[in-house]
Write a protein that holds these residues in place. Structure first.
Motif, PDB file in Angstrom:
ATOM      1  N   UNK A  88       0.746  -1.890  -0.424  1.00 48.31           N
ATOM      2  CA  UNK A  88      -0.169  -0.054   0.105  1.00 48.31           C
ATOM      3  C   UNK A  88       0.775   2.107   0.534  1.00 48.31           C
ATOM      4  N   UNK A  89       1.091   1.785  -1.088  1.00 52.15           N
ATOM      5  CA  UNK A  89       1.930   3.135  -1.222  1.00 52.15           C
ATOM      6  C   UNK A  89       1.526   4.418  -1.739  1.00 52.15           C
ATOM      7  N   UNK A  90       1.885   5.262  -1.041  1.00 51.33           N
ATOM      8  CA  UNK A  90       1.765   6.805  -2.228  1.00 51.33           C
ATOM      9  C   UNK A  90       2.699   6.583  -3.913  1.00 51.33           C
ATOM     10  N   UNK A  91       2.631   6.705  -4.797  1.00 58.01           N
ATOM     11  CA  UNK A  91       3.260   6.416  -5.451  1.00 58.01           C
ATOM     12  C   UNK A  91       4.373   8.325  -6.331  1.00 58.01           C
ATOM     13  N   UNK A  92       3.522   8.870  -5.277  1.00 57.50           N
ATOM     14  CA  UNK A  92       3.839  10.316  -4.995  1.00 57.50           C
ATOM     15  C   UNK A  92       4.667  10.867  -4.413  1.00 57.50           C
ATOM     16  N   UNK A  93       5.474   9.447  -3.463  1.00 54.84           N
ATOM     17  CA  UNK A  93       6.039   9.213  -2.929  1.00 54.84           C
ATOM     18  C   UNK A  93       7.180   8.396  -2.291  1.00 54.84           C
ATOM     19  N   UNK A  94       6.668   7.092  -3.291  1.00 50.48           N
ATOM     20  CA  UNK A  94       6.797   6.187  -3.449  1.00 50.48           C
ATOM     21  C   UNK A  94       8.768   5.813  -4.093  1.00 50.48           C
ATOM     22  N   UNK A  95       9.410   5.236  -3.227  1.00 49.25           N
ATOM     23  CA  UNK A  95      11.140   5.334  -4.148  1.00 49.25           C
ATOM     24  C   UNK A  95      11.130   3.828  -4.882  1.00 49.25           C
ATOM     25  N   UNK A  96      10.360   3.189  -5.826  1.00 54.46           N
ATOM     26  CA  UNK A  96      11.087   2.255  -6.466  1.00 54.46           C
ATOM     27  C   UNK A  96      12.113   2.085  -6.007  1.00 54.46           C
ATOM     28  N   UNK A  97      12.334   0.768  -5.179  1.00 53.35           N
ATOM     29  CA  UNK A  97      14.357  -0.069  -5.111  1.00 53.35           C
ATOM     30  C   UNK A  97      15.082  -0.080  -6.299  1.00 53.35           C
ATOM     31  N   UNK A  98      15.782   0.597  -6.418  1.00 56.91           N
ATOM     32  CA  UNK A  98      17.201   0.246  -7.278  1.00 56.91           C
ATOM     33  C   UNK A  98      17.569  -0.530  -8.073  1.00 56.91           C
ATOM     34  N   UNK A  99      17.280  -1.160  -9.099  1.00 55.47           N
ATOM     35  CA  UNK A  99      18.399  -1.768  -9.915  1.00 55.47           C
ATOM     36  C   UNK A  99      17.576  -3.184  -9.483  1.00 55.47           C
ATOM     37  N   UNK A 100      16.019  -3.386  -9.278  1.00 53.23           N
ATOM     38  CA  UNK A 100      15.463  -4.278  -9.087  1.00 53.23           C
ATOM     39  C   UNK A 100      15.012  -5.331  -9.713  1.00 53.23           C
ATOM     40  N   UNK A 101      14.370  -5.219 -10.590  1.00 51.49           N
ATOM     41  CA  UNK A 101      13.373  -5.543 -11.390  1.00 51.49           C
ATOM     42  C   UNK A 101      13.894  -6.142 -12.855  1.00 51.49           C
ATOM     43  N   UNK A 102      13.273  -7.172 -13.096  1.00 51.87           N
ATOM     44  CA  UNK A 102      13.381  -7.231 -14.891  1.00 51.87           C
ATOM     45  C   UNK A 102      12.453  -6.796 -15.856  1.00 51.87           C
ATOM     46  N   UNK A 103      11.149  -6.845 -15.503  1.00 47.86           N
ATOM     47  CA  UNK A 103      10.046  -5.995 -15.952  1.00 47.86           C
ATOM     48  C   UNK A 103       9.630  -4.510 -15.028  1.00 47.86           C
ATOM     49  N   UNK A 104       8.741  -3.529 -15.598  1.00 52.53           N
ATOM     50  CA  UNK A 104       8.216  -3.378 -15.000  1.00 52.53           C
ATOM     51  C   UNK A 104       6.462  -2.616 -15.602  1.00 52.53           C
ATOM     52  N   UNK A 105       5.610  -2.734 -15.168  1.00 50.31           N
ATOM     53  CA  UNK A 105       4.477  -2.462 -16.039  1.00 50.31           C
ATOM     54  C   UNK A 105       3.706  -1.784 -15.062  1.00 50.31           C
ATOM     55  N   UNK A 106       2.986  -0.965 -16.219  1.00 48.80           N
ATOM     56  CA  UNK A 106       2.842   1.166 -15.952  1.00 48.80           C
ATOM     57  C   UNK A 106       1.594   0.590 -16.436  1.00 48.80           C
ATOM     58  N   UNK A 107       0.107   0.584 -16.494  1.00 47.27           N
ATOM     59  CA  UNK A 107      -1.056   0.468 -17.147  1.00 47.27           C
ATOM     60  C   UNK A 107      -1.969   1.258 -16.651  1.00 47.27           C
TER      61      UNK A 107
END
Ligand SMILES: C[S@@+](CC[C@H](N)C(=O)[O-])C[C@H]1O[C@@H](n2cnc3c(N)ncnc32)[C@H](O)[C@@H]1O
Length: 191
Positions: A88-107
Protein backbone atom coordinates in the motif's frame (compact mmCIF):
# COMPACT_ATOMS: atom_id res chain seq x y z
CA UNK A 1 -6.73 10.05 3.52
CA UNK A 2 -5.94 11.36 0.06
CA UNK A 3 -8.89 12.12 -2.26
CA UNK A 4 -7.44 9.65 -4.82
CA UNK A 5 -7.36 6.88 -2.23
CA UNK A 6 -10.97 7.49 -1.19
CA UNK A 7 -12.14 7.61 -4.81
CA UNK A 8 -10.41 4.37 -5.80
CA UNK A 9 -11.39 2.54 -2.61
CA UNK A 10 -15.00 3.44 -3.41
CA UNK A 11 -14.63 2.30 -7.02
CA UNK A 12 -13.07 -1.02 -5.95
CA UNK A 13 -15.52 -1.50 -3.05
CA UNK A 14 -17.96 -3.64 -5.03
CA UNK A 15 -17.64 -7.41 -5.43
CA UNK A 16 -17.39 -7.11 -9.25
CA UNK A 17 -14.03 -6.15 -10.71
CA UNK A 18 -14.34 -2.53 -11.91
CA UNK A 19 -11.49 -3.02 -14.40
CA UNK A 20 -12.18 -6.67 -15.13
CA UNK A 21 -10.16 -9.80 -14.47
CA UNK A 22 -8.75 -10.15 -17.96
CA UNK A 23 -5.19 -8.85 -18.32
CA UNK A 24 -4.53 -5.84 -20.51
CA UNK A 25 -4.58 -7.08 -24.16
CA UNK A 26 -1.25 -5.39 -25.02
CA UNK A 27 0.45 -7.15 -22.08
CA UNK A 28 -1.16 -10.48 -23.02
CA UNK A 29 -0.03 -10.16 -26.63
CA UNK A 30 3.60 -9.42 -25.76
CA UNK A 31 4.16 -11.57 -22.67
CA UNK A 32 6.49 -13.85 -24.68
CA UNK A 33 8.99 -10.98 -24.99
CA UNK A 34 9.69 -10.91 -21.27
CA UNK A 35 12.03 -13.39 -19.62
CA UNK A 36 10.77 -14.43 -16.18
CA UNK A 37 12.13 -12.60 -13.18
CA UNK A 38 11.05 -9.90 -10.75
CA UNK A 39 8.21 -7.69 -11.91
CA UNK A 40 6.71 -4.52 -10.47
CA UNK A 41 3.12 -3.61 -11.33
CA UNK A 42 2.69 0.13 -10.84
CA UNK A 43 -0.77 1.21 -9.63
CA UNK A 44 -1.92 -2.39 -9.86
CA UNK A 45 -5.60 -1.76 -9.05
CA UNK A 46 -7.53 -5.01 -8.57
CA UNK A 47 -4.59 -7.02 -9.89
CA UNK A 48 -5.64 -8.13 -13.38
CA UNK A 49 -2.09 -7.64 -14.73
CA UNK A 50 -0.17 -8.59 -11.56
CA UNK A 51 -1.98 -11.94 -11.36
CA UNK A 52 -1.41 -12.58 -15.08
CA UNK A 53 2.33 -11.94 -14.60
CA UNK A 54 2.44 -14.29 -11.60
CA UNK A 55 0.66 -16.95 -13.69
CA UNK A 56 3.50 -16.55 -16.19
CA UNK A 57 6.14 -17.24 -13.58
CA UNK A 58 7.06 -13.73 -12.48
CA UNK A 59 7.76 -12.85 -8.87
CA UNK A 60 5.39 -9.90 -8.64
CA UNK A 61 5.33 -6.81 -6.43
CA UNK A 62 2.06 -4.92 -6.84
CA UNK A 63 1.85 -1.34 -5.55
CA UNK A 64 -1.26 0.83 -5.23
CA UNK A 65 -2.87 3.44 -3.01
CA UNK A 66 -6.14 1.49 -2.68
CA UNK A 67 -6.21 -1.12 0.08
CA UNK A 68 -9.51 -2.41 -1.32
CA UNK A 69 -7.91 -2.91 -4.72
CA UNK A 70 -4.90 -4.70 -3.20
CA UNK A 71 -7.13 -6.92 -1.07
CA UNK A 72 -9.13 -7.95 -4.14
CA UNK A 73 -5.87 -8.58 -6.01
CA UNK A 74 -4.56 -10.89 -3.24
CA UNK A 75 -7.81 -12.85 -3.19
CA UNK A 76 -7.82 -13.04 -6.99
CA UNK A 77 -4.22 -14.37 -6.93
CA UNK A 78 -5.12 -16.99 -4.29
CA UNK A 79 -8.05 -18.12 -6.41
CA UNK A 80 -5.70 -18.64 -9.34
CA UNK A 81 -3.19 -20.51 -7.18
CA UNK A 82 -0.42 -17.91 -7.48
CA UNK A 83 1.24 -15.46 -5.10
CA UNK A 84 1.76 -11.73 -5.46
CA UNK A 85 3.24 -9.33 -2.92
CA UNK A 86 1.16 -6.20 -2.40
CA UNK A 87 2.29 -2.85 -0.99
CA UNK A 88 0.00 0.00 0.00
CA UNK A 89 1.90 3.05 -1.22
CA UNK A 90 1.40 6.56 -2.48
CA UNK A 91 3.30 6.75 -5.76
CA UNK A 92 3.70 10.50 -5.27
CA UNK A 93 6.34 9.57 -2.71
CA UNK A 94 7.21 5.92 -3.21
CA UNK A 95 10.85 5.23 -3.98
CA UNK A 96 11.16 2.19 -6.22
CA UNK A 97 14.08 0.01 -5.14
CA UNK A 98 16.96 0.59 -7.54
CA UNK A 99 18.08 -2.05 -10.10
CA UNK A 100 15.66 -4.67 -8.76
CA UNK A 101 13.27 -5.44 -11.55
CA UNK A 102 13.38 -7.37 -14.82
CA UNK A 103 10.02 -5.91 -15.81
CA UNK A 104 8.01 -2.87 -14.75
CA UNK A 105 4.40 -2.62 -15.89
CA UNK A 106 2.57 0.70 -15.92
CA UNK A 107 -1.02 0.53 -17.15
CA UNK A 108 -3.54 3.38 -17.12
CA UNK A 109 -1.68 5.47 -14.59
CA UNK A 110 0.26 8.57 -15.61
CA UNK A 111 2.61 10.21 -13.16
CA UNK A 112 5.35 11.82 -15.19
CA UNK A 113 7.60 12.37 -12.16
CA UNK A 114 7.66 8.60 -11.64
CA UNK A 115 9.42 7.90 -14.95
CA UNK A 116 13.00 8.46 -13.65
CA UNK A 117 12.20 6.18 -10.69
CA UNK A 118 10.87 3.47 -13.05
CA UNK A 119 14.09 3.70 -15.06
CA UNK A 120 16.27 3.40 -11.96
CA UNK A 121 14.20 0.50 -10.64
CA UNK A 122 15.00 -1.66 -13.67
CA UNK A 123 18.04 -3.90 -13.93
CA UNK A 124 20.24 -3.43 -16.99
CA UNK A 125 18.43 -5.19 -19.85
CA UNK A 126 15.17 -4.94 -17.89
CA UNK A 127 12.03 -3.87 -19.73
CA UNK A 128 9.18 -1.49 -19.19
CA UNK A 129 5.71 -2.05 -20.63
CA UNK A 130 3.53 1.06 -20.54
CA UNK A 131 0.10 1.90 -21.88
CA UNK A 132 -2.25 4.74 -21.16
CA UNK A 133 -4.65 7.19 -22.77
CA UNK A 134 -3.81 9.82 -25.36
CA UNK A 135 -5.46 13.24 -25.28
CA UNK A 136 -7.66 12.32 -28.25
CA UNK A 137 -9.33 9.66 -26.08
CA UNK A 138 -11.40 12.52 -24.66
CA UNK A 139 -13.24 12.90 -27.98
CA UNK A 140 -14.40 9.26 -28.02
CA UNK A 141 -16.80 9.42 -25.07
CA UNK A 142 -15.83 5.94 -23.85
CA UNK A 143 -14.79 6.84 -20.29
CA UNK A 144 -11.42 7.53 -18.77
CA UNK A 145 -10.06 10.17 -16.41
CA UNK A 146 -11.38 13.72 -16.25
CA UNK A 147 -8.29 15.89 -15.89
CA UNK A 148 -6.14 16.68 -18.95
CA UNK A 149 -2.91 16.00 -17.03
CA UNK A 150 -3.71 12.28 -17.03
CA UNK A 151 -3.53 12.06 -20.83
CA UNK A 152 -0.45 11.73 -23.02
CA UNK A 153 0.33 14.19 -25.80
CA UNK A 154 1.28 12.82 -29.24
CA UNK A 155 4.72 11.12 -29.09
CA UNK A 156 5.10 12.05 -25.43
CA UNK A 157 5.53 8.47 -24.17
CA UNK A 158 8.14 7.82 -26.86
CA UNK A 159 10.04 10.92 -25.72
CA UNK A 160 9.86 9.94 -22.06
CA UNK A 161 11.81 6.72 -22.85
CA UNK A 162 14.13 8.05 -25.57
CA UNK A 163 17.22 6.98 -23.59
CA UNK A 164 15.93 3.37 -23.65
CA UNK A 165 15.94 0.96 -26.59
CA UNK A 166 12.41 1.09 -27.98
CA UNK A 167 11.23 -2.42 -28.82
CA UNK A 168 7.63 -1.55 -29.65
CA UNK A 169 5.65 1.64 -29.91
CA UNK A 170 2.20 2.49 -31.19
CA UNK A 171 -0.29 5.31 -30.93
CA UNK A 172 -3.84 5.43 -32.15
CA UNK A 173 -7.44 4.45 -31.66
CA UNK A 174 -7.86 0.74 -31.01
CA UNK A 175 -10.80 -1.45 -30.18
CA UNK A 176 -9.62 -3.75 -27.42
CA UNK A 177 -11.36 -5.15 -24.38
CA UNK A 178 -14.71 -4.38 -26.01
CA UNK A 179 -14.43 -0.58 -26.38
CA UNK A 180 -12.65 2.04 -28.44
CA UNK A 181 -9.71 3.72 -26.80
CA UNK A 182 -7.04 6.18 -27.91
CA UNK A 183 -3.79 5.05 -26.35
CA UNK A 184 -0.02 4.97 -26.60
CA UNK A 185 1.66 1.63 -25.88
CA UNK A 186 5.36 1.09 -25.42
CA UNK A 187 7.85 -1.65 -24.64
CA UNK A 188 11.40 -0.44 -24.01
CA UNK A 189 14.63 -1.89 -22.65
CA UNK A 190 17.12 -0.33 -20.27
CA UNK A 191 20.59 -0.25 -21.83
C1 LIG B 1 -7.15 3.25 -13.91
S1 LIG B 1 -6.57 2.35 -12.50
C2 LIG B 1 -5.42 1.25 -13.28
C3 LIG B 1 -5.22 -0.03 -12.50
C4 LIG B 1 -4.34 -1.08 -13.19
N1 LIG B 1 -3.05 -0.57 -13.57
C5 LIG B 1 -5.04 -1.70 -14.36
O1 LIG B 1 -4.69 -1.37 -15.51
O2 LIG B 1 -5.95 -2.51 -14.13
C6 LIG B 1 -5.51 3.52 -11.64
C7 LIG B 1 -4.94 3.01 -10.35
O3 LIG B 1 -4.06 3.99 -9.80
C8 LIG B 1 -4.14 3.93 -8.39
N2 LIG B 1 -3.63 5.20 -7.84
C9 LIG B 1 -4.14 6.44 -8.00
N3 LIG B 1 -3.37 7.36 -7.39
C10 LIG B 1 -2.34 6.68 -6.81
C11 LIG B 1 -1.21 7.05 -6.03
N4 LIG B 1 -0.98 8.34 -5.71
N5 LIG B 1 -0.37 6.09 -5.60
C12 LIG B 1 -0.59 4.78 -5.91
N6 LIG B 1 -1.63 4.37 -6.65
C13 LIG B 1 -2.49 5.30 -7.11
C14 LIG B 1 -5.61 3.67 -8.13
O4 LIG B 1 -5.86 3.15 -6.83
C15 LIG B 1 -5.94 2.69 -9.26
O5 LIG B 1 -5.79 1.37 -8.83
Amino acid sequence: MKADQKRWDERFGKKEFALGKEPNPFLKKHIHLFPKGRALDIASGEGRNAVFLAQHGFEVDAVDISERGLKKARKFARGKGVKIKTFLVDLDQYQIEKKQYNLIANFYFLKRRLIPRIKKGLKKGGKVIFETYLLEHRTLGTGGPKQAKYFLKPNELLGLFKDFRILFYREGIFREGGKRKAVASLIAEKR
